[in-house]
Design a protein around this motif. Structure first.
Motif, PDB file in Angstrom:
ATOM      1  N   UNK A  58       0.772  -1.233   0.000  1.00 16.43           N
ATOM      2  CA  UNK A  58       0.000   0.000   0.000  1.00 16.43           C
ATOM      3  C   UNK A  58       0.804   1.284   0.000  1.00 16.43           C
ATOM      4  N   UNK A  59       1.877   1.327  -0.795  1.00 18.61           N
ATOM      5  CA  UNK A  59       2.669   2.545  -0.883  1.00 18.61           C
ATOM      6  C   UNK A  59       3.647   2.757   0.250  1.00 18.61           C
ATOM      7  N   UNK A  60       3.908   1.706   1.017  1.00 21.31           N
ATOM      8  CA  UNK A  60       4.857   1.803   2.127  1.00 21.31           C
ATOM      9  C   UNK A  60       5.879   0.669   2.058  1.00 21.31           C
ATOM     10  N   UNK A  61       7.086   0.973   2.490  1.00 21.52           N
ATOM     11  CA  UNK A  61       8.087  -0.034   2.774  1.00 21.52           C
ATOM     12  C   UNK A  61       8.000  -0.348   4.262  1.00 21.52           C
ATOM     13  N   UNK A  62       7.694  -1.594   4.578  1.00 24.63           N
ATOM     14  CA  UNK A  62       7.699  -2.060   5.961  1.00 24.63           C
ATOM     15  C   UNK A  62       9.041  -2.747   6.210  1.00 24.63           C
ATOM     16  N   UNK A  75       7.443   1.626   9.179  1.00 26.60           N
ATOM     17  CA  UNK A  75       7.093   1.773   7.767  1.00 26.60           C
ATOM     18  C   UNK A  75       7.488   3.158   7.289  1.00 26.60           C
ATOM     19  N   UNK A  76       7.761   3.225   5.983  1.00 28.31           N
ATOM     20  CA  UNK A  76       8.264   4.430   5.353  1.00 28.31           C
ATOM     21  C   UNK A  76       7.569   4.594   4.008  1.00 28.31           C
ATOM     22  N   UNK A  77       6.997   5.781   3.702  1.00 26.44           N
ATOM     23  CA  UNK A  77       6.355   5.967   2.396  1.00 26.44           C
ATOM     24  C   UNK A  77       7.357   5.850   1.254  1.00 26.44           C
ATOM     25  N   UNK A  78       6.946   5.156   0.187  1.00 24.42           N
ATOM     26  CA  UNK A  78       7.778   5.031  -1.000  1.00 24.42           C
ATOM     27  C   UNK A  78       6.967   5.422  -2.226  1.00 24.42           C
TER      28      UNK A  78
END
Length: 348
Positions: free
Chosen positions: A216-220, A231-234
């Motif tokens: 969902x648009x995040x790197x966990x 988590x970090x937005x990508x």
């Protein structure tokens, strides 16, 4: 004879194992209904490989398991009919590596695996870390080298970015960053490098970023030393969004380390604690729950990674691979060959 722990010290430092004694893990403080969950061994290596280590796994669309071996060699075990009671295993070897780590499916029945060379003392050979493609679409699997990344420390977790991307993200525990690698061209670049990926300071064993997932648009990602998941937005390319903040999602209540994790349909985190010999389930700020194992049991001793079943027959199964407690023998003395365990999560 069990190989002395000192022989593994460098590997344990770099591939997400902790030197904290299992006996130091806090005992669960509350009883949760329905746990421990039913669990049983479905595949285990025999005594000819007593010092074996399974590091990661993926599940094929047909239900077969693909299990990567970190030691004693760079093999992928393909385990068919895993729940039949008599699974069959075949082996695919990776040339150019002697240890394998993360694995992920880049397209139907085509997988990317991380690996490299480890010296006799466990130190990664500089410049040897690479990614390989393994194609299972034909009866005989084929392999090809995707890329070597000479700047890498030692690879660990691996994840795809999206169903329409040829790139993957791979955690580098050795230098605390996540690489983006295009599997078609072999080009690579740094995708994310944030303070939350760093190991804790002033400790004997420094282990930061380890497992990685995209959703969902995040790197966990998890941090082994912090026993936490972030988590970090990508962006669509898998690159960290500039200026975005890293969010702490959960921290284990009982275990003091995380090796790898999966995210289930409800967004809960199933965590392999490795030296803790347990699987925990964490959900935000709620206390995490030990669902299988204990520091004094061999049930999931030295568990390294997990994966959800993908077929109707195993949709409620969580598969777990283990290192046989090589890092921390259970009760100080017990180790066993690497194995695969099936956890039945029905009703959990």
């Amino acid at each position: 004879m069990r190989i002395p722990f000192t022989m593994y010290a460098s590997i344990l430092t770099l591939v997400a194992l902790a030197t904290k004694a299992a006996s130091a893990l806090p005992a669960p403080t509350e009883q949760t209904a329905g746990v421990p969950l039913p669990a049983h061994t479905i595949f285990q290596l025999d005594g000819t490989l007593p010092n074996s280590w399974f590091e990661n796994l993926a599940v094929r669309r047909n239900g077969d398991l693909l299990v990567t071996m970190l030691m004693p060699n760079a093999s992928i075990y393909s385990i068919s009919e895993p729940l039949s009671g008599s699974p069959k295993a075949s082996i695919t070897n990776i040339d150019g590596a002697n240890g394998l780590l993360g694995i992920a499916e880049i397209s139907p029945d085509v997988f990317i695996v991380a690996g490299g060379q480890l010296g006799s003392n466990g130190e990664p050979v500089l410049g040897s870390m690479g990614l390989w493609e393994v194609d299972f679409r034909k009866e005989e699997p084929t392999t090809r080298l995707v890329a070597k990344i000479p700047e890498a420390g030692i690879f660990n977790g691996l994840t795809t970015i999206s169903s329409c991307s040829s790139a993957v993200l791979v955690a580098d525990t050795g230098i605390s960053r996540v690489w983006r690698v295009d599997t078609m061209t072999g080009e690579y670049e740094t995708a994310a490098e944030v303070p939350e990926m760093l190991p804790l300071a002033n400790i004997t064993t420094a282990l930061g970023v380890n497992g990685v997932k995209v959703r969902g648009g995040y790197l966990y990602f998890d941090n082994t030393d912090r026993a936490s998941i972030f988590r970090l937005p990508i962006d669509k390319r898998g690159m960290a969004v500039k200026g975005a903040e890293t969010e702490l999602l959960t921290k284990l209540t009982h275990g003091n380390m995380i090796d790898d994790f999966l995210i289930d349909e409800e967004g809960r985190f199933w965590v392999a604690t490795n030296s803790g010999n347990t699987v925990e389930v964490a959900d935000g700020d709620s206390p995490s729950v030990v669902v299988v194992g204990s520091p004094s049991e061999l049930t999931v001793a030295g568990d390294t990674a997990l994966a959800l079943g993908r077929t109707k027959a195993d949709k409620n199964i969580v598969y777990v691979v283990t290192s046989g407690a090589l890092a921390h023998p259970v009760n100080g003395t017990l180790t066993e060959p690497a194995k695969v365990v099936a956890i039945d999560r029905t009703g959990f």
